[in-house]
Enzyme design. Sequence first.
Site, PDB file in Angstrom:
ATOM      1  N   LYS A  37     -16.031  -2.755  18.122  1.00 56.92           N
ATOM      2  CA  LYS A  37     -15.669  -2.135  16.851  1.00 56.92           C
ATOM      3  C   LYS A  37     -16.505  -2.671  15.690  1.00 56.92           C
ATOM      4  CE  LYS A  37     -12.571   0.865  18.084  1.00 56.92           C
ATOM      5  NZ  LYS A  37     -12.809   2.306  17.868  1.00 56.92           N
ATOM      6  N   TYR A  95     -13.012  -5.741  22.515  1.00 56.04           N
ATOM      7  CA  TYR A  95     -12.709  -4.588  21.662  1.00 56.04           C
ATOM      8  C   TYR A  95     -13.245  -4.826  20.256  1.00 56.04           C
ATOM      9  CZ  TYR A  95      -9.803  -1.101  19.228  1.00 56.04           C
ATOM     10  OH  TYR A  95      -9.349  -0.055  18.454  1.00 56.04           O
ATOM     11  N   ASN A 116     -13.823   9.336  18.175  1.00 55.16           N
ATOM     12  CA  ASN A 116     -12.511   8.693  18.109  1.00 55.16           C
ATOM     13  C   ASN A 116     -12.145   7.900  19.361  1.00 55.16           C
ATOM     14  OD1 ASN A 116      -9.499   8.473  17.338  1.00 55.16           O
ATOM     15  ND2 ASN A 116      -9.446   9.701  19.220  1.00 55.16           N
ATOM     16  N   THR A 169       1.161   4.853  16.830  1.00 59.98           N
ATOM     17  CA  THR A 169       1.011   5.874  17.868  1.00 59.98           C
ATOM     18  C   THR A 169       1.985   5.573  19.004  1.00 59.98           C
ATOM     19  OG1 THR A 169      -0.641   4.638  19.137  1.00 59.98           O
ATOM     20  CG2 THR A 169      -1.461   6.037  17.326  1.00 59.98           C
ATOM     21  N   ASP A 206     -11.388  14.664  26.450  1.00 61.02           N
ATOM     22  CA  ASP A 206     -10.467  13.606  26.862  1.00 61.02           C
ATOM     23  C   ASP A 206     -10.397  13.573  28.380  1.00 61.02           C
ATOM     24  OD1 ASP A 206      -8.247  11.702  26.914  1.00 61.02           O
ATOM     25  OD2 ASP A 206      -7.805  12.371  24.888  1.00 61.02           O
ATOM     26  N   VAL A 216      -1.939   1.611  13.314  1.00 55.72           N
ATOM     27  CA  VAL A 216      -1.444   2.983  13.312  1.00 55.72           C
ATOM     28  C   VAL A 216      -0.301   3.119  14.320  1.00 55.72           C
ATOM     29  CG1 VAL A 216      -2.065   5.412  13.594  1.00 55.72           C
ATOM     30  CG2 VAL A 216      -3.747   3.777  12.692  1.00 55.72           C
TER      31      VAL A 216
END
Length: 263
Positions: free
Chosen positions: A172, A168, A103, A203, A50, A201
């Site tokens: 994807k 994006y 990820n 987050t 990361d 999701v």
Amino acid sequence: MNASSQPTIEQAVYPSLAGKRVVITGGGTGIGAALVSAFAQQGARVFFIDIAVKESRALEESLKECAVAPTFLHCNLQDLDALAATFVLIEKLAGAVDILVNNAANDDRHQVGDVSAAYWDERMAVNLRHQFFCAQAVAPGMREQGRGAILNLGSISWHLALPNLTLYMTAKAAIEGLTRGLARDLGRDGVRVNCIIPGAVRTPRQTRLWHNPEEEAKILAAQCLEQRVEPHDVAALALFLASDSAARCSGRDYYVDAGWYGA
């Protein structure tokens, strides 16, 4: 169960994951942090990559009591030389990678008229390019072992045609094609490649930037299940697909979206 109910988190134990060498990109926050935690709790040797140093160090500290504590490695995945060097280091420290979880991603919004060639290239580098080169880096070791698992993270967004996400969604959508190609090219050597497609999701980033109460109500109304998808839900699917329990699963897309059919 209504939207406010909190289900008990159940995490299966997969003996085949214990001791496996796992690399997770974008592992410092959000879905990535849940993936790191889930694999570490299985007894896997986890390396996570990361650029978010503070958050990644905090995650590393929080999991230091695991049987095999995860290791944070700082790397900007847009820098392909640094990416290659990071995988060389991992192999030197632990040996060939058994499981790769691609990820890392960024879903910043944009207007079509504002996109320059440089921004296009940067968005593809952030969301697509590194997935191939991470897979390329681990493929020789997996082939030599005659087994391995690669999990690519896609997105429900392009299936729904959401607004202000054209680049994006382009990246994807391509990841699903990438998954099929890698599954075919590496399958003869026992390497399985699958794509996980998360829905909306919950987050901290999504809640902070996009999922206000009005947006959350729209999401729940469009889902078959009126509960939010949490990072641990994605991690639970990843554990299964990486384990020997999914030994005959490859080249496919697996959704964890609570049945989200509307935009």
